[in-house]
Design an enzyme around this catalytic site. Structure first.
Site, PDB file in Angstrom:
ATOM      1  N   GLY A  78       0.863  -1.178   0.141  1.00 43.74           N
ATOM      2  CA  GLY A  78       0.092   0.194   0.267  1.00 43.74           C
ATOM      3  C   GLY A  78       0.586   1.466   0.084  1.00 43.74           C
ATOM      4  N   ASP A  79       1.931   1.376   1.054  1.00 44.70           N
ATOM      5  CA  ASP A  79       2.584   2.216   0.549  1.00 44.70           C
ATOM      6  C   ASP A  79       3.829   2.314  -0.325  1.00 44.70           C
ATOM      7  OD1 ASP A  79       2.189   1.804   3.717  1.00 44.70           O
ATOM      8  OD2 ASP A  79       4.069   0.848   3.849  1.00 44.70           O
TER       9      ASP A  79
END
Length: 301
Positions: free
Chosen positions: A251-252
């Site tokens: 997600g990052d």
């Protein structure tokens, strides 16, 4: 300049055990130590994509020193606020065949005067900068720390990306963050519904825009992703094909890819595709994806 904030950075100790037996002595088949924390992950992937950033946050003790040293090795600039006592946390990531187990440390106490130091550094940001705040917060910080930061910057035209869950996210929507990135489970929890596919996600991503977010990027693991963009368009795509080897930092990486793509020519479609490629490339890697892997995957979208 892009500034990322990691309130509780870590050294992540990744270990692989091929035949894990609880209660017995186990031998590792692989081990690695690397800096962790959602904002730090964003900075590392931005560096891979040729975008400079400065990692902000709090660091303490010998583990804080090692986080700084390893970031220097990767070329990422850090400007952490040193804490008077304690050590930055160590997170253990245990991988065994078919499963991943995380054991995360608590982290040091952060006194009020160090919080004020962070606020002072954020006060120097201008409309030419980007701010990324992401992840959970340690117990020594106030529950409304995200809200305090965006309220403090309100009116300065500083684009902010927020990757958080629950009230940490919903409480900042009134400040119109440039980007929010929930996954479909987190988005569903906010509205009390179950979202199973991209068609389910779209109306709730639009609701997030109505509440205040400019761009809503929703990751959906193997189902791909959806972007409700500030230009009024909905962009969606299947996930690229590949073997998932890692869930940490995907997600990052998507946030980093989206920002890198957007800053290139302010095109939301290209930003969406680079974000999806970055998230997927990390999922297909043992750690955070390389720039070459991300760019190669983006060409397939």
């Amino acid at each position: 300049m892009i500034y990322t904030v990691t309130f509780n950075p870590s050294l992540d100790y990744l270990i692989h055990i091929d035949d894990f037996k609880p209660g017995e002595v186990n031998r590792m088949s692989f081990e690695q130590i690397y800096p962790g924390g959602k904002g730090i992950n964003v900075s590392i992937v931005l560096q891979e994509l040729g975008c400079e950033s400065t990692a902000l946050g709090f660091a303490a003790g010998f583990t804080g020193d090692e986080i700084h040293r390893q970031l220097q090795e990767t070329g990422v600039r850090s400007d952490f606020i040193r804490l008077p006592s304690g050590n930055s946390r160590i997170n253990v990531k245990l991988k065994t065949p078919g499963s991943e187990t995380d054991m995360n440390g608590q982290g040091p106490e952060i006194p009020q005067d160090r919080i004020e130091e962070l606020f002072d550094r954020l006060d120097s940001l201008t409309e030419n900068d980007f701010l990324v705040i992401s992840g959970s917060i340690p117990g020594s910080l106030p529950d409304d720390i995200y809200e305090q930061i965006l309220k403090r910057l309100d009116g300065k035209s500083i684009p902010a990306a927020v990757d958080a869950t629950g009230e940490l996210l919903t409480n900042v929507l009134s400040y119109h963050p440039f980007l929010v990135k929930p996954n479909h489970h987190e988005l569903g929890e906010i509205f009390g519904v179950e979202l199973k596919n991209r068609g389910d996600v779209i109306p709730y991503a639009k609701k997030m825009q109505i509440i205040g977010a400019q761009n809503v990027l929703v990751s959906m693991a193997g189902e791909g992703a959806v972007l409700a963009a500030a230009d009024g368009e909905i962009y969606q795509s299947d996930a690229p094909k590949g073997t998932v080897r890692n869930s940490v930092g995907a997600g990052d990486s998507m946030v980093a890819g989206f920002l890198a793509g957007y800053l290139k020519n302010r095109n939301y479609k290209e930003a969406f595709h680079l974000g999806l490629a970055a998230g997927s490339a990390t999922a297909f890697s043992d750690g955070l994806a390389s720039g070459d892997d991300i760019r190669s995957l983006a060409e397939t979208l």
